[in-house]
Design a protein around this motif. Sequence first.
Motif, PDB file in Angstrom:
ATOM      1  N   LEU A 187      13.413  -8.325  -4.790  1.00  0.00           N
ATOM      2  CA  LEU A 187      12.617  -8.752  -3.634  1.00  0.00           C
ATOM      3  C   LEU A 187      13.186  -8.217  -2.325  1.00  0.00           C
ATOM      4  CD1 LEU A 187      11.725 -12.477  -4.382  1.00  0.00           C
ATOM      5  CD2 LEU A 187      10.234 -10.495  -4.494  1.00  0.00           C
ATOM      6  N   THR A 188      14.515  -8.061  -2.280  1.00  0.00           N
ATOM      7  CA  THR A 188      15.153  -7.496  -1.092  1.00  0.00           C
ATOM      8  C   THR A 188      14.564  -6.121  -0.780  1.00  0.00           C
ATOM      9  OG1 THR A 188      17.184  -8.583  -1.763  1.00  0.00           O
ATOM     10  CG2 THR A 188      17.408  -6.895  -0.089  1.00  0.00           C
ATOM     11  N   GLY A 189      14.258  -5.402  -1.848  1.00  0.00           N
ATOM     12  CA  GLY A 189      13.653  -4.091  -1.645  1.00  0.00           C
ATOM     13  C   GLY A 189      12.171  -4.188  -1.332  1.00  0.00           C
ATOM     14  N   VAL A 190      11.486  -5.031  -2.086  1.00  0.00           N
ATOM     15  CA  VAL A 190      10.028  -5.077  -1.980  1.00  0.00           C
ATOM     16  C   VAL A 190       9.583  -5.629  -0.625  1.00  0.00           C
ATOM     17  CG1 VAL A 190       7.958  -6.158  -2.920  1.00  0.00           C
ATOM     18  CG2 VAL A 190       9.716  -5.292  -4.451  1.00  0.00           C
ATOM     19  N   GLY A 191      10.235  -6.696  -0.186  1.00  0.00           N
ATOM     20  CA  GLY A 191       9.799  -7.408   1.021  1.00  0.00           C
ATOM     21  C   GLY A 191       9.481  -6.512   2.209  1.00  0.00           C
ATOM     22  N   PRO A 192      10.437  -5.692   2.638  1.00  0.00           N
ATOM     23  CA  PRO A 192      10.196  -4.915   3.861  1.00  0.00           C
ATOM     24  C   PRO A 192       9.033  -3.932   3.748  1.00  0.00           C
ATOM     25  CG  PRO A 192      12.528  -4.906   3.282  1.00  0.00           C
ATOM     26  CD  PRO A 192      11.804  -5.523   2.145  1.00  0.00           C
ATOM     27  N   LEU A 193       8.637  -3.605   2.516  1.00  0.00           N
ATOM     28  CA  LEU A 193       7.566  -2.623   2.375  1.00  0.00           C
ATOM     29  C   LEU A 193       6.183  -3.258   2.431  1.00  0.00           C
ATOM     30  CD1 LEU A 193       8.866  -0.117  -0.269  1.00  0.00           C
ATOM     31  CD2 LEU A 193       8.938  -0.026   2.201  1.00  0.00           C
ATOM     32  N   LEU A 194       6.131  -4.570   2.279  1.00  0.00           N
ATOM     33  CA  LEU A 194       4.827  -5.221   2.349  1.00  0.00           C
ATOM     34  C   LEU A 194       4.472  -5.416   3.819  1.00  0.00           C
ATOM     35  CD1 LEU A 194       5.441  -7.940  -0.393  1.00  0.00           C
ATOM     36  CD2 LEU A 194       4.015  -5.911  -0.604  1.00  0.00           C
ATOM     37  N   ALA A 195       3.233  -5.142   4.139  1.00  0.00           N
ATOM     38  CA  ALA A 195       2.811  -5.325   5.525  1.00  0.00           C
ATOM     39  C   ALA A 195       2.477  -6.792   5.743  1.00  0.00           C
ATOM     40  CB  ALA A 195       1.596  -4.465   5.806  1.00  0.00           C
ATOM     41  N   ARG A 255       0.192  -9.805   6.654  1.00  0.00           N
ATOM     42  CA  ARG A 255      -1.212 -10.143   6.372  1.00  0.00           C
ATOM     43  C   ARG A 255      -1.717  -9.564   5.058  1.00  0.00           C
ATOM     44  NH1 ARG A 255      -4.127 -11.686  10.992  1.00  0.00           N
ATOM     45  NH2 ARG A 255      -2.635 -12.113  12.638  1.00  0.00           N
ATOM     46  N   ARG A 256      -1.718  -8.257   4.932  1.00  0.00           N
ATOM     47  CA  ARG A 256      -2.306  -7.681   3.730  1.00  0.00           C
ATOM     48  C   ARG A 256      -1.787  -6.258   3.535  1.00  0.00           C
ATOM     49  NH1 ARG A 256      -7.105  -8.313   0.913  1.00  0.00           N
ATOM     50  NH2 ARG A 256      -7.651 -10.110   2.175  1.00  0.00           N
ATOM     51  N   THR A 257      -1.522  -5.913   2.306  1.00  0.00           N
ATOM     52  CA  THR A 257      -1.112  -4.536   2.021  1.00  0.00           C
ATOM     53  C   THR A 257      -2.086  -3.975   0.995  1.00  0.00           C
ATOM     54  OG1 THR A 257       1.158  -5.288   2.249  1.00  0.00           O
ATOM     55  CG2 THR A 257       0.842  -3.099   1.371  1.00  0.00           C
ATOM     56  N   SER A 258      -2.685  -2.854   1.313  1.00  0.00           N
ATOM     57  CA  SER A 258      -3.643  -2.275   0.363  1.00  0.00           C
ATOM     58  C   SER A 258      -2.882  -1.515  -0.716  1.00  0.00           C
ATOM     59  CB  SER A 258      -4.586  -1.327   1.092  1.00  0.00           C
ATOM     60  OG  SER A 258      -3.840  -0.222   1.556  1.00  0.00           O
ATOM     61  N   ALA A 259      -3.578  -1.223  -1.798  1.00  0.00           N
ATOM     62  CA  ALA A 259      -2.957  -0.483  -2.899  1.00  0.00           C
ATOM     63  C   ALA A 259      -2.451   0.872  -2.407  1.00  0.00           C
ATOM     64  CB  ALA A 259      -3.956  -0.318  -4.031  1.00  0.00           C
ATOM     65  N   ARG A 293       2.104   4.448  -1.376  1.00  0.00           N
ATOM     66  CA  ARG A 293       2.772   5.336  -0.438  1.00  0.00           C
ATOM     67  C   ARG A 293       4.232   4.895  -0.218  1.00  0.00           C
ATOM     68  NH1 ARG A 293       0.352   6.500   5.376  1.00  0.00           N
ATOM     69  NH2 ARG A 293      -1.528   6.126   4.233  1.00  0.00           N
ATOM     70  N   ASN A 294       4.454   3.576  -0.178  1.00  0.00           N
ATOM     71  CA  ASN A 294       5.786   3.080   0.141  1.00  0.00           C
ATOM     72  C   ASN A 294       6.714   2.955  -1.064  1.00  0.00           C
ATOM     73  OD1 ASN A 294       5.190   2.833   2.853  1.00  0.00           O
ATOM     74  ND2 ASN A 294       4.323   0.792   2.572  1.00  0.00           N
ATOM     75  N   PHE A 295       6.125   2.667  -2.224  1.00  0.00           N
ATOM     76  CA  PHE A 295       6.965   2.312  -3.366  1.00  0.00           C
ATOM     77  C   PHE A 295       7.346   3.481  -4.258  1.00  0.00           C
ATOM     78  CE2 PHE A 295       5.812  -2.013  -2.419  1.00  0.00           C
ATOM     79  CZ  PHE A 295       6.949  -2.692  -2.789  1.00  0.00           C
ATOM     80  N   LEU A 296       6.499   4.487  -4.270  1.00  0.00           N
ATOM     81  CA  LEU A 296       6.649   5.532  -5.287  1.00  0.00           C
ATOM     82  C   LEU A 296       8.050   6.164  -5.280  1.00  0.00           C
ATOM     83  CD1 LEU A 296       4.822   6.489  -7.461  1.00  0.00           C
ATOM     84  CD2 LEU A 296       4.199   8.465  -6.027  1.00  0.00           C
ATOM     85  N   GLY A 297       8.474   6.646  -4.120  1.00  0.00           N
ATOM     86  CA  GLY A 297       9.770   7.330  -4.032  1.00  0.00           C
ATOM     87  C   GLY A 297      10.922   6.448  -4.498  1.00  0.00           C
ATOM     88  N   PRO A 298      11.093   5.262  -3.865  1.00  0.00           N
ATOM     89  CA  PRO A 298      12.205   4.399  -4.282  1.00  0.00           C
ATOM     90  C   PRO A 298      12.136   4.004  -5.756  1.00  0.00           C
ATOM     91  CG  PRO A 298      11.313   3.645  -2.197  1.00  0.00           C
ATOM     92  CD  PRO A 298      10.409   4.728  -2.672  1.00  0.00           C
ATOM     93  N   ALA A 299      10.922   3.763  -6.270  1.00  0.00           N
ATOM     94  CA  ALA A 299      10.810   3.357  -7.671  1.00  0.00           C
ATOM     95  C   ALA A 299      11.269   4.491  -8.579  1.00  0.00           C
ATOM     96  CB  ALA A 299       9.373   2.972  -7.991  1.00  0.00           C
ATOM     97  N   PHE A 322      17.105   1.495  -5.733  1.00  0.00           N
ATOM     98  CA  PHE A 322      15.754   1.217  -5.239  1.00  0.00           C
ATOM     99  C   PHE A 322      15.812   0.642  -3.814  1.00  0.00           C
ATOM    100  CE2 PHE A 322      12.414  -2.205  -5.164  1.00  0.00           C
ATOM    101  CZ  PHE A 322      11.303  -1.395  -5.119  1.00  0.00           C
ATOM    102  N   VAL A 323      16.646  -0.377  -3.623  1.00  0.00           N
ATOM    103  CA  VAL A 323      16.710  -1.031  -2.313  1.00  0.00           C
ATOM    104  C   VAL A 323      17.297  -0.096  -1.266  1.00  0.00           C
ATOM    105  CG1 VAL A 323      17.638  -2.994  -1.024  1.00  0.00           C
ATOM    106  CG2 VAL A 323      16.938  -3.313  -3.380  1.00  0.00           C
ATOM    107  N   LEU A 324      18.369   0.613  -1.637  1.00  0.00           N
ATOM    108  CA  LEU A 324      18.982   1.526  -0.663  1.00  0.00           C
ATOM    109  C   LEU A 324      17.990   2.606  -0.237  1.00  0.00           C
ATOM    110  CD1 LEU A 324      22.643   2.020  -1.951  1.00  0.00           C
ATOM    111  CD2 LEU A 324      21.852   0.666  -0.010  1.00  0.00           C
ATOM    112  N   ALA A 325      17.196   3.099  -1.197  1.00  0.00           N
ATOM    113  CA  ALA A 325      16.204   4.117  -0.866  1.00  0.00           C
ATOM    114  C   ALA A 325      15.186   3.546   0.121  1.00  0.00           C
ATOM    115  CB  ALA A 325      15.510   4.598  -2.138  1.00  0.00           C
ATOM    116  N   ILE A 326      14.800   2.310  -0.104  1.00  0.00           N
ATOM    117  CA  ILE A 326      13.803   1.703   0.784  1.00  0.00           C
ATOM    118  C   ILE A 326      14.364   1.538   2.197  1.00  0.00           C
ATOM    119  CG2 ILE A 326      12.654  -0.506   1.257  1.00  0.00           C
ATOM    120  CD1 ILE A 326      12.105  -0.579  -1.802  1.00  0.00           C
TER     121      ILE A 326
END
Lengths: 93, 177, 679
Positions: C417-425, C427-431, C436-442, C471-475
Motif C-alpha cells: 500500500l505504501t507504493g500504491v497509495g501515492p499513485l492513486l489520484a 477522488r477517482r483514478t481511471s484505468a 500509466r502509473n503502475f506498469l513500470g514499477p510493477a 516496486f515502492v522505490l520505483a514509485i
Amino acid sequence: MTLLAAFACVFFTALAAWFVFAGDERLPEDSPAAARLRALRERKQAIYDNLRDLHFEFLAGKLAQPDYQRSRQMLETEAARVVREIQRCGEAS
Amino acid sequence: MQVRFASRPLRRISLALALLGLFTAGLRGDPVAERYHRLAAKLRCVCPCHQSMLSECSNMQCSARAQLDAAMVKLSQKVRSGDSDELILQAFVQEFGPEVLAAPPTHGFSLVVWIMPWVAAGLGLWALLAVLHYWRAQRPSAEPATAPAAPAGDGDPALARVQAEIARELGDWERRE
Amino acid sequence: MQLFGAYAVLLAFVLAVYAFVAGVVGHLRRRRRLIVSAERATLAVFPALTVAVLCLIGLIFRNDFTVAYIAEHSNRALPFYFKIAVLWSGQEGSLLFWSWLLSGYAFVVLLGGRLRPGRAADELSPKHAHRALVPLASVILAGVEVFFLALNNFAASAFASLPVGTPADGNGLNPLLQYSQMDIHPPLLYLGYVGFAVPFAFCLAALLKRYPGDRWIHITRRWTMVAWLFLTIGIVLGGLWAYKVLGWGGYWAWDPVENAAFLPWLTGTAFLHSVMMQEKRGMLKIWNVWLVFATFLLAIFGDFLTRSGLVSSVHAFAQSSIGGWFVIFLAIAVAVCLAAFFKNKDFLKSENPLESTASREAGFLFNNFVLLVAAFAILWGTLFPVISEWVEGQKISVGRVFFDRINVPIFLFLLFLTGVGPLLAWRRTSAASLKRNFLGPAILGAAVLALCLAMGWRDPYPLVCFALAAFVLAIVAMEFYRGARVLSRRSRRGLALSAVELTMRNTRRYGGYIIHVGIVLLAVGIAGSGFNQQTEGPMPYRAKLAVGPYTLTSLAYTQDDNANFSSEALIVRVDQGGREIATMYPSRRFYKASNQTQSMVADRSTLLSDLYLVYAGDDPETNQPILHAYWNPLIAWIWIGALVIGFGTIIALLPSRTAAARRENPPARVAETAEVAQV
C-alpha cells in the motif's frame, strides 16, 4: 541549610503566586461569525491548494486528461459553493 | 581481581551440544543437530523476561537458569533417544507448564489467540466495505461519472469567479519562467 | 537540595491542580481572569519541575545516597555520562522525567500560542485561530499533568529518603543501561510518548469548543508528527540497544514493552495518513478524532504496561504497584473522550462523500485498516497471557513466533500500500491513469522477484519483501522525477536542483515520500533476517569457527579492571576467502556495585552484513571460552532506514515554500476581502 531551603521555598511560592495572578492578557474574542468566516476561508484555501496540486500532477503526467478535467470541475464547483457561503457570511455580518 | 564469570544461558547450549557430541560433528547438515535446534526454537525461557527462546535468554537475573540448564541437557538426551517431537514438547509442557512453548498451541483456549486477529481483520474489512458502500450510496447522483468540461460559470457568478481566478493563477504559473 | 527538590515537585502539583480547576471553572463560567491565570499556572509548572529535575541531577552527581532512589540506581564509580541516565533508570526518576517533559511540551505550546501585540486584532488570521484553542488545550494538558504529578508526589517520590542510615555506596546503575544508546533512547521514547498528549489536548479542545474550521486539525497533525518522530527514533534506538547490548543477535523480540511503544506508533501513523482526508476533503473527522484519542490512550496504556508489571517483560527495571493509578486515569480519560464525542458528534460530520474505491481516499482507508489490524493483533497478543490466566488459570506465553507469523503478512501488505497509495489520484483514478502509473514499477518489482528466484532464494517473505521494496522505490523515484521534470522545464535548471525545489515546494508530500523510502530500507533490513546464520562453539587457542562467509580463529584472551567493572575479552581473527579482514574483541564485564555480569558484543557492521560475536563465558566443565557467532545480512539498513525516516519527517515538518510565499502575498485572499467588502 534547612533555613536556607525554607527561605527558598517561601520565595519561590511567592514568585509562582505573583506570576500566576499578575497576568491580565486580553484573550482574543472569537465571535461565531468571525470563526465561521475563517473556517470558510480555510476551506476555500484548501480547495485552491487541491486545485494547484491537481494541476501539478496533471503537468507531471500522473493523470489522464479526462480524470483531470473531471476533478478540476468538481473542485471548482466545491470552491464556488464555499465562495457563495463566504458572500452570505459577509451579508450576515 | 580475577573474576570467574558465571557463564550465561549459552552454557546450556554448549552443555547440551557437548552431550550430543555436536561440536565436532559440525552444526549444519547434521540431522540430529538440526532437530535439536528446531525443537529448541519451539521452547522458550520461563524466567520473568519471557522474551527469549530457550537458548537465548539474556536476562541477567534469569531465575530459571539452573532449571533450564538441566532442561537443555534433557532435550539433547531426548533428541538422541529418538522420541517424537510432540512427545518431547509434551514432556516440557508437563514440567514447566504451557509457558515453555514459544508459540501458543493451536488447540483448546489458546486457539483463540491465533484466530482473533483474523476475525478482527475480517470484521474490520466488512466494516470498511460497508462504509465504502454507504458512502457510494450517499454520493450525489446529479454528478455524472464523466462530465464534459463545463462552460465557464454558466449563470453562477461565484463559479465564474473561481474559474477565472484559478485559470489565471494556473496560467500564470505555467507562463512564468 | 533534597528538600527543595521535593518542594518543587509539590509546587508543580499545586500549580497544575490550580491550572486545571481554574481553567475548567473559567471556561464553564467564561471568566477571563481565571482562564488567564490558569494558563499562566500551566506555564509555571515547567520551571518548577525544571528546578526539581536539576535538584535530582545535582543529588545524583553529589552521590547523595540518603535519597533512596539514588542509593538504588547510582554509585560513586559510575562515569558522569551515565549518571544522567540514572534520572530515568528507575520508576520514580523516570516518572519525574516524564512529568518534566510533559510540562515542557505544555510550555512550548503556550508560548507558541501567544499573540504578538497587534496581531490579536486580525480575527481571521490562522494565528488567531490557534490562540483561541490554546487556553482549553492547556487546561487539558494541566489535567494530564495533575495525574503524573500526583504520582510524583504521593506514589513514587524521587526525593524520598532511605528509611534508615546512609550507605557508603549505591547499588549502581543496571549494567544493561550503561550504554551510550541508553543516554538517548529513553528520552526520545518519552518525548514520543508524552508528545501525543499535545495533539490529544488540541483535538479534545476543538471537539469541546465545537471549533469550526480546519485549523485545529493542522495543529493536531503537526504535533502528532513531532511526537511520532521522537517515538520512531526512540523505538529504533531501543532496537539498536537490544541488538548491541542484549547479545542474542536480534533487535526486536516482541517484548510487551516494545509492543507498548509500537501500539501508539501504529495508530499515530494511521492518523498521519487519514488526517490528509480531513484536510483535503473534510472527510473522516470522527475517525481522526478517535485515532488521536486512541494514540494518546495507548501511549498512557504503554506507560502503564511498562510500569505496572501486568505482563512480564525484560524491561523489569521500572515495575511497581502504581498500576492502580494508571487504571483510574485511563478510565477517566476514556470517559472524558466518550462524553466529549457523544455530546459533540454532529460537529464532526463529513463534508464530502467518497466517490470511488479506486481513489487516494480509499487507499488511505485500506492503509488505516491494515495499521489498525496490526495494532489489534499486537495488543491482543500482548494481553493474551493475562487473559488466558483469567480464563484458564494458567499463563499461555505469546512470543516472537506468534507475532512474526501474524504480523509479517500484514506488514508486507502495508508495504504494498505504501507504493500504491501515492499513485492513486484523489477522488477517482481511471484505468488509464492506473496503467500509466503502475506498469513500470510493477515490471521492476516482478524483475526483482525473478532475479531473487534465479539466485535460488525460496523463503517467500524476504522474496516478496524485496520485490515490493523495488516496486515502492520505483514509485517514489518516479514521483520525484516527474515533479522535478515539470519544474526543470519551467526554470531550465537541472533535475537534481529541481527535485530539491520540488521537495521544498511541498515539504509534506515529498517529506512523506522520503519517509516511505526509509520504511522500505527498514523493511529490507528486516527481510535480511531471513538469511541469518548462527553458530556457537568452544574457542580455545587457535580453535576455528565458521559462520556465513567468515572463518573465526581464537587468538588470545585479555583481562582488564577499573573501579566500575572488571572485564575479560577474547581476541578473534576474522578471515574471509583465506584473507584476514579484521580482529574482533567480544568481551564480558563484571560490574562491581551491582554484582552483575554483562556481555559486550563485538559487531563488525557493513552495508551487506554484520558479523556479531558474543563471548558467552567459559564452559564450566572444560573451562574453555564459548563463542556465539551470528552472521546477520542487511541489518545496517534498518538503522539507515530509521535515519532516512527521521530526515523525511524533519522535511515534512518544515513549512512549504509555496505556502509560505502565499502567506506573504495571498492573491485569493485579497480578492475575497474585496468581495466581502463590496457586500
